[in-house]
Design an enzyme around this catalytic site. Structure first.
Site, PDB file in Angstrom:
ATOM      1  N   GLY A 282       0.802  -1.234   0.000  1.00  0.00           N
ATOM      2  CA  GLY A 282       0.000   0.000   0.000  1.00  0.00           C
ATOM      3  C   GLY A 282       0.825   1.268   0.000  1.00  0.00           C
TER       4      GLY A 282
ATOM      5  N   THR B  13      -5.577   1.705  13.103  1.00  0.00           N
ATOM      6  CA  THR B  13      -6.190   3.020  13.330  1.00  0.00           C
ATOM      7  C   THR B  13      -6.809   3.141  14.721  1.00  0.00           C
ATOM      8  OG1 THR B  13      -8.065   4.372  12.614  1.00  0.00           O
ATOM      9  CG2 THR B  13      -8.234   2.030  12.138  1.00  0.00           C
ATOM     10  N   ASP B  14      -6.874   4.375  15.207  1.00  0.00           N
ATOM     11  CA  ASP B  14      -7.561   4.625  16.486  1.00  0.00           C
ATOM     12  C   ASP B  14      -9.053   4.295  16.399  1.00  0.00           C
ATOM     13  OD1 ASP B  14      -8.391   6.801  14.914  1.00  0.00           O
ATOM     14  OD2 ASP B  14      -7.723   8.341  16.321  1.00  0.00           O
ATOM     15  N   GLU B  15      -9.587   4.237  15.167  1.00  0.00           N
ATOM     16  CA  GLU B  15     -11.033   4.012  15.015  1.00  0.00           C
ATOM     17  C   GLU B  15     -11.462   2.640  15.501  1.00  0.00           C
ATOM     18  OE1 GLU B  15     -12.916   5.360  11.481  1.00  0.00           O
ATOM     19  OE2 GLU B  15     -11.629   7.111  11.312  1.00  0.00           O
TER      20      GLU B  15
ATOM     21  N   TYR C  38     -15.540   0.390   7.833  1.00  0.00           N
ATOM     22  CA  TYR C  38     -14.084   0.593   7.742  1.00  0.00           C
ATOM     23  C   TYR C  38     -13.410   0.119   9.030  1.00  0.00           C
ATOM     24  CZ  TYR C  38      -9.630   3.004   8.364  1.00  0.00           C
ATOM     25  OH  TYR C  38      -8.316   3.286   8.655  1.00  0.00           O
TER      26      TYR C  38
ATOM     27  N   LYS D 112     -10.991  -3.123   9.920  1.00  0.00           N
ATOM     28  CA  LYS D 112      -9.621  -2.902  10.416  1.00  0.00           C
ATOM     29  C   LYS D 112      -9.432  -3.661  11.744  1.00  0.00           C
ATOM     30  CE  LYS D 112      -6.660  -0.571   9.156  1.00  0.00           C
ATOM     31  NZ  LYS D 112      -5.523  -0.886   8.224  1.00  0.00           N
TER      32      LYS D 112
ATOM     33  N   VAL E 191     -19.524  20.606   5.797  1.00  0.00           N
ATOM     34  CA  VAL E 191     -19.255  20.162   7.168  1.00  0.00           C
ATOM     35  C   VAL E 191     -20.397  19.235   7.598  1.00  0.00           C
ATOM     36  CG1 VAL E 191     -19.088  20.955   9.564  1.00  0.00           C
ATOM     37  CG2 VAL E 191     -17.975  22.260   7.720  1.00  0.00           C
TER      38      VAL E 191
ATOM     39  N   PRO F  26     -23.669   8.862   8.758  1.00  0.00           N
ATOM     40  CA  PRO F  26     -24.355   7.893   9.618  1.00  0.00           C
ATOM     41  C   PRO F  26     -23.372   7.253  10.604  1.00  0.00           C
ATOM     42  CG  PRO F  26     -24.850   7.487   7.290  1.00  0.00           C
ATOM     43  CD  PRO F  26     -23.761   8.530   7.325  1.00  0.00           C
TER      44      PRO F  26
HETATM   45  P1  NAD Z   1      -4.603   5.467   1.134  1.00  0.00           P
HETATM   46  O1  NAD Z   1      -6.024   5.222   0.774  1.00  0.00           O
HETATM   47  O2  NAD Z   1      -3.995   6.785   0.802  1.00  0.00           O
HETATM   48  O3  NAD Z   1      -3.668   4.347   0.459  1.00  0.00           O
HETATM   49  C1  NAD Z   1      -4.002   2.994   0.475  1.00  0.00           C
HETATM   50  C2  NAD Z   1      -3.048   2.266  -0.467  1.00  0.00           C
HETATM   51  O4  NAD Z   1      -3.333   0.875  -0.381  1.00  0.00           O
HETATM   52  C3  NAD Z   1      -3.214   2.667  -1.937  1.00  0.00           C
HETATM   53  O5  NAD Z   1      -1.955   2.808  -2.545  1.00  0.00           O
HETATM   54  C4  NAD Z   1      -3.985   1.492  -2.539  1.00  0.00           C
HETATM   55  O6  NAD Z   1      -3.749   1.320  -3.923  1.00  0.00           O
HETATM   56  C5  NAD Z   1      -3.441   0.341  -1.714  1.00  0.00           C
HETATM   57  N1  NAD Z   1      -4.361  -0.808  -1.653  1.00  0.00           N
HETATM   58  C6  NAD Z   1      -5.694  -0.789  -1.362  1.00  0.00           C
HETATM   59  N2  NAD Z   1      -6.177  -2.052  -1.370  1.00  0.00           N
HETATM   60  C7  NAD Z   1      -5.132  -2.876  -1.661  1.00  0.00           C
HETATM   61  C8  NAD Z   1      -5.015  -4.274  -1.781  1.00  0.00           C
HETATM   62  N3  NAD Z   1      -6.057  -5.069  -1.610  1.00  0.00           N
HETATM   63  N4  NAD Z   1      -3.795  -4.777  -2.060  1.00  0.00           N
HETATM   64  C9  NAD Z   1      -2.715  -3.965  -2.252  1.00  0.00           C
HETATM   65  N5  NAD Z   1      -2.786  -2.628  -2.160  1.00  0.00           N
HETATM   66  C10 NAD Z   1      -3.981  -2.082  -1.843  1.00  0.00           C
HETATM   67  O7  NAD Z   1      -4.515   5.146   2.680  1.00  0.00           O
HETATM   68  P2  NAD Z   1      -3.657   5.853   3.836  1.00  0.00           P
HETATM   69  O8  NAD Z   1      -4.436   6.981   4.382  1.00  0.00           O
HETATM   70  O9  NAD Z   1      -2.273   6.053   3.362  1.00  0.00           O
HETATM   71  O10 NAD Z   1      -3.702   4.695   4.942  1.00  0.00           O
HETATM   72  C11 NAD Z   1      -2.675   3.714   4.998  1.00  0.00           C
HETATM   73  C12 NAD Z   1      -2.909   2.821   6.207  1.00  0.00           C
HETATM   74  O11 NAD Z   1      -2.906   3.604   7.396  1.00  0.00           O
HETATM   75  C13 NAD Z   1      -4.256   2.095   6.204  1.00  0.00           C
HETATM   76  O12 NAD Z   1      -4.056   0.804   6.708  1.00  0.00           O
HETATM   77  C14 NAD Z   1      -5.126   2.907   7.145  1.00  0.00           C
HETATM   78  O13 NAD Z   1      -6.109   2.107   7.736  1.00  0.00           O
HETATM   79  C15 NAD Z   1      -4.091   3.364   8.144  1.00  0.00           C
HETATM   80  N6  NAD Z   1      -4.375   4.625   8.855  1.00  0.00           N
HETATM   81  C16 NAD Z   1      -4.731   5.741   8.151  1.00  0.00           C
HETATM   82  C17 NAD Z   1      -4.923   6.941   8.831  1.00  0.00           C
HETATM   83  C18 NAD Z   1      -5.304   8.222   8.105  1.00  0.00           C
HETATM   84  O14 NAD Z   1      -5.606   9.210   8.760  1.00  0.00           O
HETATM   85  N7  NAD Z   1      -5.277   8.261   6.783  1.00  0.00           N
HETATM   86  C19 NAD Z   1      -4.760   6.988  10.217  1.00  0.00           C
HETATM   87  C20 NAD Z   1      -4.410   5.808  10.896  1.00  0.00           C
HETATM   88  C21 NAD Z   1      -4.210   4.642  10.196  1.00  0.00           C
HETATM   89  O1  DAU Z   2      -8.714   8.290  12.923  1.00  0.00           O
HETATM   90  C1  DAU Z   2      -7.937   7.647  11.952  1.00  0.00           C
HETATM   91  C2  DAU Z   2      -8.735   7.584  10.687  1.00  0.00           C
HETATM   92  O2  DAU Z   2      -8.802   8.914  10.203  1.00  0.00           O
HETATM   93  C3  DAU Z   2      -8.133   6.665   9.637  1.00  0.00           C
HETATM   94  O3  DAU Z   2      -8.131   5.364  10.119  1.00  0.00           O
HETATM   95  C4  DAU Z   2      -8.922   6.751   8.340  1.00  0.00           C
HETATM   96  O4  DAU Z   2      -8.274   6.000   7.329  1.00  0.00           O
HETATM   97  C5  DAU Z   2      -8.997   8.204   7.908  1.00  0.00           C
HETATM   98  O5  DAU Z   2      -9.826   8.316   6.775  1.00  0.00           O
HETATM   99  C6  DAU Z   2      -9.535   9.086   9.033  1.00  0.00           C
HETATM  100  O6  DAU Z   2     -10.939   8.816   9.283  1.00  0.00           O
HETATM  101  P1  DAU Z   2     -11.989   9.993   9.559  1.00  0.00           P
HETATM  102  O7  DAU Z   2     -13.327   9.501   9.219  1.00  0.00           O
HETATM  103  O8  DAU Z   2     -11.788  10.590  10.912  1.00  0.00           O
HETATM  104  O9  DAU Z   2     -11.435  11.068   8.472  1.00  0.00           O
HETATM  105  P2  DAU Z   2     -12.178  12.030   7.452  1.00  0.00           P
HETATM  106  O10 DAU Z   2     -11.129  12.909   6.853  1.00  0.00           O
HETATM  107  O11 DAU Z   2     -13.079  11.289   6.537  1.00  0.00           O
HETATM  108  O12 DAU Z   2     -13.095  12.894   8.403  1.00  0.00           O
HETATM  109  C7  DAU Z   2     -12.533  13.674   9.461  1.00  0.00           C
HETATM  110  C8  DAU Z   2     -13.687  14.367  10.170  1.00  0.00           C
HETATM  111  O13 DAU Z   2     -14.241  15.328   9.269  1.00  0.00           O
HETATM  112  C9  DAU Z   2     -14.833  13.450  10.534  1.00  0.00           C
HETATM  113  O14 DAU Z   2     -15.409  13.878  11.762  1.00  0.00           O
HETATM  114  C10 DAU Z   2     -15.839  13.631   9.410  1.00  0.00           C
HETATM  115  C11 DAU Z   2     -15.638  15.100   9.032  1.00  0.00           C
HETATM  116  N1  DAU Z   2     -15.913  15.414   7.624  1.00  0.00           N
HETATM  117  C12 DAU Z   2     -15.270  14.693   6.667  1.00  0.00           C
HETATM  118  C13 DAU Z   2     -15.509  14.936   5.326  1.00  0.00           C
HETATM  119  C14 DAU Z   2     -14.811  14.124   4.253  1.00  0.00           C
HETATM  120  C15 DAU Z   2     -16.785  16.443   7.277  1.00  0.00           C
HETATM  121  O15 DAU Z   2     -17.346  17.129   8.155  1.00  0.00           O
HETATM  122  N2  DAU Z   2     -17.012  16.688   5.963  1.00  0.00           N
HETATM  123  C16 DAU Z   2     -16.422  15.956   4.965  1.00  0.00           C
HETATM  124  O16 DAU Z   2     -16.718  16.232   3.770  1.00  0.00           O
END
Ligand code: NAD
Ligand code: DAU
Length: 328
Positions: free
Chosen positions: A7, A117-119, A141, A145, A197, A265
């Site tokens: 990834g 993730t913290d989620e 999601y 995870k 929002v 939701p």
């Molecule tokens: P992202 O969506 O930017 O990237 C995901 C990557 O995984 C992409 O390159 C995609 O092509 C690849 N991928 C998806 N499904 C695949 C599969 N089946 N096989 C191989 N590759 C695959 O995600 P991100 O935000 O960089 O998150 C990376 C990791 O960190 C995830 O495991 C996510 O749960 C975790 N995480 C994300 C956040 C956040 O805030 N974004 C926070 C905490 C943890």
């Molecule tokens: O907490 C870690 C997680 O953070 C990761 O595991 C996930 O991969 C990452 O997507 C992120 O999840 P969130 O749902 O917290 O992130 P998101 O950016 O989607 O939303 C952040 C907050 O903003 C959430 O309370 C929803 C709100 N939001 C989000 C979007 C996209 C809005 O109000 N409007 C929006 O259009």
């Protein structure tokens, strides 16, 4: 080390690949290249690339052969997409993680790091989750995870795999796909589009600059105890409306662009992690939210060639489906 990083064409994985390559580790990257996987995220990073899915045992064995360690970032990462349809989340987070664990055992890989993730802990009104808090995920999601995390723990317990889990809070920074709050609001503000929002906007997230998370993952890979989980929280928490108002200031806009739309939701109200355990390994976050947000907005302003193809491609149709309106 010879590292298999899955990834790593995504947001956090590509940042991690930069950190690991700069230390001289040899990288193989396995990525399915979903909508979120962008090979250009890896520009300048020396690596061998295998195009494939973590749920495909042949691709996994090809990529993993000879690896000393596996770091698994591969995921479907967006909560809203999991609400619209859970299937790819189940496939990647559950089946895919299982295939990686089986291959790691068969090939005798010494170390496995699951990025989570913290989620998985769910929402918390006050205080912070520790690593021994119960898992209580709310969305497809986070439920998938959590299932991936439990599979990792089961393989540690049953097969003696040397795996650790890193649970990060909300990341932000360069190269984040614009479906997520900060890049979505930044690009909409730069284009004069409304800022959607969800609900009252008072949901709280614990913001972690992406390079800080990448360094924490590398610390746990090298110094963490096998079989254990490590929480990695950002230094600052902030509600969504405050984040959005700051983005409007940084882009020279006023609050008339804010539009409160139907809430997500099952929306989790607040996330918060205690990071004492990873801090005891010597890690600490370097970037506070005020500085990191400014850097991030500057990066999107300066890197139109990165986001322009996204904003005119799959993301445009996704946005219309999700928000019921078109981007400008
Ligand atoms: P992202 O969506 O930017 O990237 C995901 C990557 O995984 C992409 O390159 C995609 O092509 C690849 N991928 C998806 N499904 C695949 C599969 N089946 N096989 C191989 N590759 C695959 O995600 P991100 O935000 O960089 O998150 C990376 C990791 O960190 C995830 O495991 C996510 O749960 C975790 N995480 C994300 C956040 C956040 O805030 N974004 C926070 C905490 C943890
Ligand atoms: O907490 C870690 C997680 O953070 C990761 O595991 C996930 O991969 C990452 O997507 C992120 O999840 P969130 O749902 O917290 O992130 P998101 O950016 O989607 O939303 C952040 C907050 O903003 C959430 O309370 C929803 C709100 N939001 C989000 C979007 C996209 C809005 O109000 N409007 C929006 O259009």
């Amino acid at each position: 080390m010879k590292l298999l990083v899955t990834g790593a064409a995504g947001f956090i994985g590509s940042t991690y690949a930069r950190v690991a390559a700069a230390e001289g580790h040899e990288l193989t990257i396995l990525d399915k290249l979903t909508y979120a996987g962008r090979p250009e995220n890896l520009e300048g990073v020396e690596h061998r690339f295998v195009h494939g899915a973590i749920e495909d045992p042949d691709a996994v064995r090809d990529a993993m052969d000879g690896a000393d360690a596996v770091v698994n970032f591969a995921a479907e990462s967006h909560v809203d997409r999991s609400i619209a349809g859970q299937d790819p989340f189940v496939t990647t987070h559950v089946i895919g993680t299982g295939v990686l664990l089986d291959a790691a055992r068969e090939l005798g890989v010494a170390r496995f790091l699951q990025v989570s993730t913290d989620e998985v802990y769910g929402s918390i009104e006050s205080g912070s989750f520790t690593e021994s808090s119960p898992l209580n995920p709310s969305s497809p999601y986070s439920a998938t995870k959590a299932a991936g995390d439990l599979l990792v723990s089961a393989h540690v317990h049953t097969h003696g795999i040397e795996a650790s889990i890193c649970r990060g809070s909300n990341n932000y920074g360069p190269r984040q796909y614009p479906e997520k709050l900060i890049p979505l609001m930044t690009l909409n503000a730069l284009h004069g589009d409304s800022l959607p929002v969800y609900g009252d906007g008072r949901q709280v997230r614990n913001w972690l600059y992406v390079e800080d998370f990448a360094r924490a993952i590398h610390t746990v890979l090298q110094r963490g105890n096998p079989g254990e989980a490590y929480n990695v929280g950002g230094p600052d928490e902030c509600d969504n409306l405050t984040v959005v108002r700051r983005i409007l200031e940084l882009t020279g806009n006023d609050e008339s662009l804010i539009e409160h739309v139907t809430d997500r939701p099952g929306h989790d109200r607040r996330y918060s992690l205690s990071s004492d355990k990873v801090r005891a390994l010597g890690w600490e976050p370097a970037v506070h939210f005020a500085e990191g947000l400014e850097r991030t907005v500057d990066w999107y302003r300066a890197n139109e060639e990165w986001w322009a193809p996204i904003r005119s491609g799959e993301y445009r149709a996704y946005y219309e489906r999700q928000y019921g309106r078109a981007l400008s």
